[in-house]
Design an enzyme around this catalytic site. Sequence first.
Site, short mmCIF file in Angstrom:
data_model
loop_
_atom_site.label_atom_id
_atom_site.label_comp_id
_atom_site.label_asym_id
_atom_site.label_seq_id
_atom_site.Cartn_x
_atom_site.Cartn_y
_atom_site.Cartn_z
N ARG A 103 0.61 -1.30 0.18
CA ARG A 103 -0.07 0.12 0.13
C ARG A 103 0.98 1.32 0.12
O ARG A 103 1.93 0.94 0.32
CB ARG A 103 -0.78 0.00 1.16
CG ARG A 103 -0.17 -0.17 2.68
CD ARG A 103 -1.09 -0.13 3.74
NE ARG A 103 -0.42 -0.46 4.94
CZ ARG A 103 -1.22 -0.28 6.13
NH1 ARG A 103 -2.41 -0.06 6.09
NH2 ARG A 103 -0.27 -0.40 7.28
N GLU A 142 -3.56 7.10 6.57
CA GLU A 142 -2.22 7.08 7.11
C GLU A 142 -1.19 7.77 6.05
O GLU A 142 0.13 6.82 5.85
CB GLU A 142 -2.11 5.72 7.65
CG GLU A 142 -2.64 5.48 8.84
CD GLU A 142 -2.08 4.19 9.72
OE1 GLU A 142 -2.46 4.22 10.62
OE2 GLU A 142 -1.70 3.36 8.87
N CYS A 156 10.40 12.99 -8.69
CA CYS A 156 10.95 13.86 -7.82
C CYS A 156 12.18 14.68 -8.04
O CYS A 156 12.42 15.57 -7.49
CB CYS A 156 11.35 12.80 -6.49
SG CYS A 156 9.69 12.07 -5.90
N GLU A 304 -8.86 4.94 14.67
CA GLU A 304 -8.29 3.68 14.80
C GLU A 304 -7.67 3.43 16.18
O GLU A 304 -6.62 4.02 16.31
CB GLU A 304 -7.07 3.08 13.77
CG GLU A 304 -7.65 3.11 12.29
CD GLU A 304 -6.67 2.51 11.24
OE1 GLU A 304 -5.75 1.97 12.06
OE2 GLU A 304 -6.88 2.89 10.16
#
Length: 651
Positions: A103, A142, A156, A304
């Site tokens: 993820r 998150e 970048c 959470e």
Amino acid sequence: MHLGVDYYPEHWDIEMIDEDLTRMLKMGVNTVRIGEFAWAMMEKSPGAFDFSFFDHVIKKCKEYGLQVMFGTPTATFPAWLAKREQSIFNITKEGNRLAFGGRRQYCYNSDVYMNYSLRIVEKLVQHYQKEDQIFSWQIDNELGHEGSDDCYCENCLHAFQQYLAEKYASIDELNQQWGTIFWGQTYSEFAEIPLPTQTITEHNPSMRLDWARFRSHSLNQFVQKHIEMVRKHKGSHQTVTTNLPGGFFDKWFDHNEFSRDLDFVSYDNYPVWGGLKEPVSPAMLSMTLDFVRGLKGENFWIVEQLMGAQGHDVIGYLPRPNQAKLWSYHAFAHGTNNMLYFRWRGMTHGAEQNCLGIIDANNQETRKFNEVQAFFKDISAYETMVDSSIKADIAVLYDFDSVWSWRIQRESSQFNFTEEVVRLYEPFYKLNTPIDVIRADVDFSSYKVLLLPVMKVMDDELTQRIETFVKQGGTVVFSYRAGFKDRENNVRFGEKLPGPLAELLGIEIEEVESLHEGQTFSVVSNDNNTGTGKVWREMIRPMQATSLYKYTDTFYSNYSAVTVNKFGDGKAYYVGGGIEAALLNEIAEEIADSQNISTIASEKQVEVMPRVTEDGQSYFMVMNHSGEDATYRNTPLAPFECKIIQGDSKL
């Protein structure tokens, strides 16, 4: 008050939903959070949007009277997107392209990913903008966690060069600020500047600080564009938040930048996680919650909250009976006013099989279910209390330039920034008085005491603000290495340490020593009170300051380790090393007493947090953080028990 769970109905046979929601109501749930990892269900092929599954889920939530927080699903993109657009992937510092399957593998500077992610967000929010059951949108999940805030791809590189070209008036100015004459690193154009990937020894510290600022900028501009997209299409009754992960000072981004654009801040509270043999200390946990509250200076959500043991690979400490329940009370004591537990049921497939929830894969109602049920019933009676604001006389100040400067050059193998924050925080925390943890550019004039742990980077503006604060009667406590570097991460020339703080602190630092594993030092006070320290020490020569502790070893017994200086109507303390807690506890008590700060005495593992409602009603949340019986002023406390006491004059 929103009390609920993180629910993933897509992980189970949809026919289970009625059973699940019925049991949630039995437990006291009124809110569920859904959807944040389900992009592949919502867009099964490019441009083929289908929200029918969640239409059904929301319809069911409506039937059962459950409100919904919906997560935008951009933390996990579909396999078809991974196959189609390889340029969206994050590249590690070692040059490895992250693989599909985890993820947050995306690059924040990928225009391609930005477009795809904004498109799914736009379609999703448009689809549900009139849905009354959805009261809030959570952006991504998150952000920046697990190393996803750092990328070294071509996107970048070009974005970094552009960032520098916009920051500096010319390449000559950059060369001057970075000191590129060292090792012949002088650049003739911005296009020559590389990524700070692996090299022999290390890259230029000024370059690396600009890289850290750029990483923060990259994440923040990504989040802000997503916030803007949600705000553009959401219903007027819907709010916007995102869930912050822990480990704030180990991240390459400043949480303040996007938090100010949220309707409320949300946090994922894990006192223990995979691989930890024991939870973080109550002081550490309290400091993190105070940090979250400080982002907007107001109460916050936890979306959470841990209940079961956690781990992707190695499983961490098993919370003892009632311990996770205590952590829930503790969060409310420090400013949480709405809470969702992770997760409703533990998953049988995938990487989080060992991240246990309220109900395990056996689908049985056990101790954890009963604990949450009892907690929801109890805390819901105190809505006015938990909505009350927390007023603190003490503030911990941090500055991400300093945080990142320490990450770039640790200076001691034993150095840990978060632990040094806790070193100054904990002695005052033990006094059971509220503490704010805030960025240093926030107005701090209303506080009585400021704590500045290892503030390596200082500029004249911050120095002047602190001097004014102390002159007007405030107390400030600095710990070691304060003022060592300027804002561009360079050592000051022609100034004795502590640089711009010398007059305020009334000291000169002649030498410093980095200490490593097993190395300690001893100190003694004027009245022969002794103690030890580690990590770092500085040989301080008081000029106007008074010495509180000196070193005891042969070579440095003439030097001070801790000093205090009268400055205007206030005082400035300097702690020149990793001094042990016992000595700092005494200093904290002296400061609290001199500043007339309200404190509450308690046993070692008992925390008392006072709360006062807007109408003046007093409460005390009394928490036993130990696994043994304790007492508080003749009130018995079972292991990991919290008692909420209203208006007790004895407290």
